[in-house]
Every structure is written in structure tokens, then in C-alpha cells.
Design an enzyme around this catalytic site. Structure first.
Site, PDB file in Angstrom:
ATOM      1  N   ILE A 298      80.200 -61.314 -28.117  1.00 20.05           N
ATOM      2  CA  ILE A 298      80.871 -60.280 -26.842  1.00 20.05           C
ATOM      3  C   ILE A 298      79.833 -60.322 -25.593  1.00 20.05           C
ATOM      4  O   ILE A 298      79.000 -59.508 -26.076  1.00 20.05           O
ATOM      5  CB  ILE A 298      81.523 -58.773 -27.371  1.00 20.05           C
ATOM      6  CG1 ILE A 298      82.861 -58.946 -28.309  1.00 20.05           C
ATOM      7  CG2 ILE A 298      82.073 -58.882 -25.631  1.00 20.05           C
ATOM      8  CD1 ILE A 298      83.549 -59.712 -28.520  1.00 20.05           C
ATOM      9  N   PHE A 299      80.260 -60.628 -25.083  1.00 22.14           N
ATOM     10  CA  PHE A 299      79.694 -61.243 -23.041  1.00 22.14           C
ATOM     11  C   PHE A 299      80.127 -60.436 -22.608  1.00 22.14           C
ATOM     12  O   PHE A 299      81.407 -60.914 -22.218  1.00 22.14           O
ATOM     13  CB  PHE A 299      79.583 -63.028 -22.393  1.00 22.14           C
ATOM     14  CG  PHE A 299      78.616 -62.271 -21.233  1.00 22.14           C
ATOM     15  CD1 PHE A 299      77.510 -62.471 -21.444  1.00 22.14           C
ATOM     16  CD2 PHE A 299      79.439 -62.459 -20.220  1.00 22.14           C
ATOM     17  CE1 PHE A 299      76.569 -62.708 -20.193  1.00 22.14           C
ATOM     18  CE2 PHE A 299      78.640 -63.153 -19.157  1.00 22.14           C
ATOM     19  CZ  PHE A 299      77.163 -63.211 -18.947  1.00 22.14           C
TER      20      PHE A 299
ATOM     21  N   TYR B  84      79.715 -58.161 -18.860  1.00 21.03           N
ATOM     22  CA  TYR B  84      79.521 -58.503 -17.359  1.00 21.03           C
ATOM     23  C   TYR B  84      79.406 -57.639 -16.200  1.00 21.03           C
ATOM     24  O   TYR B  84      79.181 -57.063 -15.329  1.00 21.03           O
ATOM     25  CB  TYR B  84      79.603 -59.599 -16.793  1.00 21.03           C
ATOM     26  CG  TYR B  84      80.936 -59.759 -16.462  1.00 21.03           C
ATOM     27  CD1 TYR B  84      82.163 -59.627 -15.522  1.00 21.03           C
ATOM     28  CD2 TYR B  84      81.917 -60.081 -17.829  1.00 21.03           C
ATOM     29  CE1 TYR B  84      82.960 -59.209 -15.164  1.00 21.03           C
ATOM     30  CE2 TYR B  84      83.370 -60.675 -17.559  1.00 21.03           C
ATOM     31  CZ  TYR B  84      84.087 -60.246 -16.404  1.00 21.03           C
ATOM     32  OH  TYR B  84      85.128 -59.735 -16.802  1.00 21.03           O
ATOM     33  N   GLY B  85      80.305 -56.614 -16.796  1.00 18.58           N
ATOM     34  CA  GLY B  85      80.890 -55.210 -16.117  1.00 18.58           C
ATOM     35  C   GLY B  85      81.249 -53.756 -16.729  1.00 18.58           C
ATOM     36  O   GLY B  85      80.042 -53.570 -17.538  1.00 18.58           O
ATOM     37  N   SER B  86      82.103 -53.217 -17.301  1.00 14.83           N
ATOM     38  CA  SER B  86      81.793 -51.828 -17.523  1.00 14.83           C
ATOM     39  C   SER B  86      81.840 -52.385 -19.080  1.00 14.83           C
ATOM     40  O   SER B  86      81.520 -50.977 -19.939  1.00 14.83           O
ATOM     41  CB  SER B  86      83.604 -51.232 -17.406  1.00 14.83           C
ATOM     42  OG  SER B  86      84.274 -52.663 -17.311  1.00 14.83           O
TER      43      SER B  86
ATOM     44  N   GLU C 242      91.332 -54.211 -22.717  1.00 14.60           N
ATOM     45  CA  GLU C 242      91.246 -55.468 -21.725  1.00 14.60           C
ATOM     46  C   GLU C 242      91.910 -56.134 -21.241  1.00 14.60           C
ATOM     47  O   GLU C 242      92.677 -56.550 -20.417  1.00 14.60           O
ATOM     48  CB  GLU C 242      89.699 -56.583 -22.129  1.00 14.60           C
ATOM     49  CG  GLU C 242      88.510 -55.884 -22.267  1.00 14.60           C
ATOM     50  CD  GLU C 242      87.756 -55.696 -21.079  1.00 14.60           C
ATOM     51  OE1 GLU C 242      87.802 -56.445 -19.825  1.00 14.60           O
ATOM     52  OE2 GLU C 242      87.045 -54.290 -20.748  1.00 14.60           O
TER      53      GLU C 242
END
Length: 233
Positions: free
Chosen positions: A56-57, A59-61, A134
Site C-alpha cells: 500500500i502506498f 501519502y496522507g492519513s 477509504e
């Protein structure tokens, strides 16, 4: 830390943005996935990932509030993507009267974040947990992507959420000053947009990652909050 400069946006300033807002429930303008649709998406991702490790990439929360069980993590760079506060919200961290903005990945540039490898056992269960967090609506399904990210141990194929979103709730290429005005004011029942920005920048710094735009944005949001509450610098 990536540098000697401290964040301008502090926990004390972020606390000033909090309001006790009511949970308005699902957005009626964003059709929810049915149980069958949700399961179909989960099964598709499961089958697409079966022949290799599931990365999993984040970039935020997902960096500071993950909803999965990682067995490995690496710093990673996604070329061809950059962070953008482009998702308009009138729930969660915003209201219909004071909409907020959340991050997604937009085309162009590069984005440094974290890659997490999920355990092979209970893979489908992990995917379901991620989807519930998500992606609740149909519009979000189109922004689930497989991308290639670079780590210090080589390239890996990773799943990413909200990459290249499209639709009436997406506002791309907003000036940072405009974004800052929104983030300094918007708050919903789960918290404020300023808190979201603060926690993201703070945790990126802890991993030695400094996003130039986010760093500038946190300075602008701090100035906005001080101006709103008539605080001296």
C-alpha cells in the site's frame, strides 16, 4: 527531522479550529456502494494482488492513522504524482456551510511517502478494512490504482487510493492561498482540516520527508488561523 526549521502550524493553533459539529451521515450526493458492489471491488483487488506481495502506498492519513496490519514499511517515491488538496467535503472534516478539502494524488511531479506490505494471511480481510475506510461511494472506486513506487530496496507495485480523482467534487490546481483559507476554517464531526494537515506534515517530518508544497501550506494555514483569532506572530 528534515531541517532545523520548526513547523509554524502548532497543536495549539490547530486546537483553535475545532468545533463540535454534528455527524450528518452519508452525503446524499455521493451514492454509496451497495454490499454487493463493495464485495466485488474487494474481490477484484484481492485477485489482482494474488501473485505477489500486497503493498500500500500511503501519502496522507494512512501514514498517521493506518487501518491495516503492516509487516514491513519502506520510504517510497511515486513518480508522476503529487499531493493535492482537491477533494471537496461537506462531511467528516467540513460542513455544507463551511466545506473542507482533503488530499488526493494529482498527475505530475513526484510524491514521497511510505510503502507498507500487508500480511499474506487474511489479505482479503485487510483489503475490506481499507476499502471501508477509504472508499464508501461509487465515485471513489475509479480513483483506486496500482502504481509503481521506488524504495531503497527496489521498485514495488503498490495499491493507492484517491489517485487521479474526477467528478463534480474535485477541484484541481487550486492556489495554495485558497487552500489555506479553507483548511484554516473547515471542521466537521471527525475534526478539522487544519488538524489533518498538521498530522500529515508532522508525521512526514518524523520519517524525514518534507513535501515542499505542504510545508508552505502549513505556514499559510498558521498565518490564517492567527489572523482569524487576531493573534500576534
Amino acid at each position: 527531522m528534515t531541517g532545523d526549521r520548526r513547523m509554524s502550524l502548532t497543536a495549539e493553533l490547530v486546537a483553535l479550529c475545532f468545533r463540535d459539529e454534528q455527524d450528518l451521515g452519508p452525503d446524499p450526493h455521493r451514492p454509496l456502494l451497495s454490499d454487493a458492489e463493495f464485495e466485488a471491488v474487494a474481490e477484484r483487488i484481492f485477485h489482482e494482488s494474488k501473485q505477489q506481495p500486497l503493498w500500500i502506498f500511503a501519502y496522507g492519513s494512512l501514514i498517521w492513522k493506518p487501518d491495516f496490519d503492516a509487516v514491513e514499511s519502506r520510504r517510497a517515491i511515486a513518480q508522476g504524482w503529487h499531493r493535492s488538496f482537491c477533494l471537496r467535503l461537506n462531511r467528516w472534516r467540513g460542513t455544507p456551510e463551511q466545506p473542507g478539502l482533503m488530499m488526493a494524488l494529482d498527475r505530475g511531479g513526484s510524491c514521497a511517502g511510505m510503502a507498507y506490505r500487508l500480511p499474506d494471511n487474511d489479505r482479503l480481510g485487510q483489503i475490506r478494512r481499507l476499502l471501508r475506510r477509504e472508499i464508501g461511494s461509487r465515485e471513489g472506486v475509479k480513483a483506486i490504482r496500482w502504481i509503481t513506487v521506488e524504495t531503497d530496496q527496489g521498485y514495488v507495485r503498490a495499491l493507492v487510493f484517491w489517485a487521479g480523482p474526477k467528478g463534480e467534487h474535485v477541484s484541481l490546481k487550486l492556489p495554495l492561498a485558497t487552500v489555506a483559507r479553507v483548511l484554516a476554517r473547515a471542521c466537521g464531526h471527525i475534526g478539522s482540516c487544519a488538524e489533518y494537515l498538521y498530522l500529515t506534515v508532522l508525521h512526514l517530518e518524523q520519517y524525514g520527508i518534507r513535501d515542499r508544497n505542504l510545508w508552505q501550506l502549513q505556514e499559510l494555514v498558521a498565518c490564517e488561523i492567527r489572523s482569524i483569532h487576531r493573534l500576534s506572530s
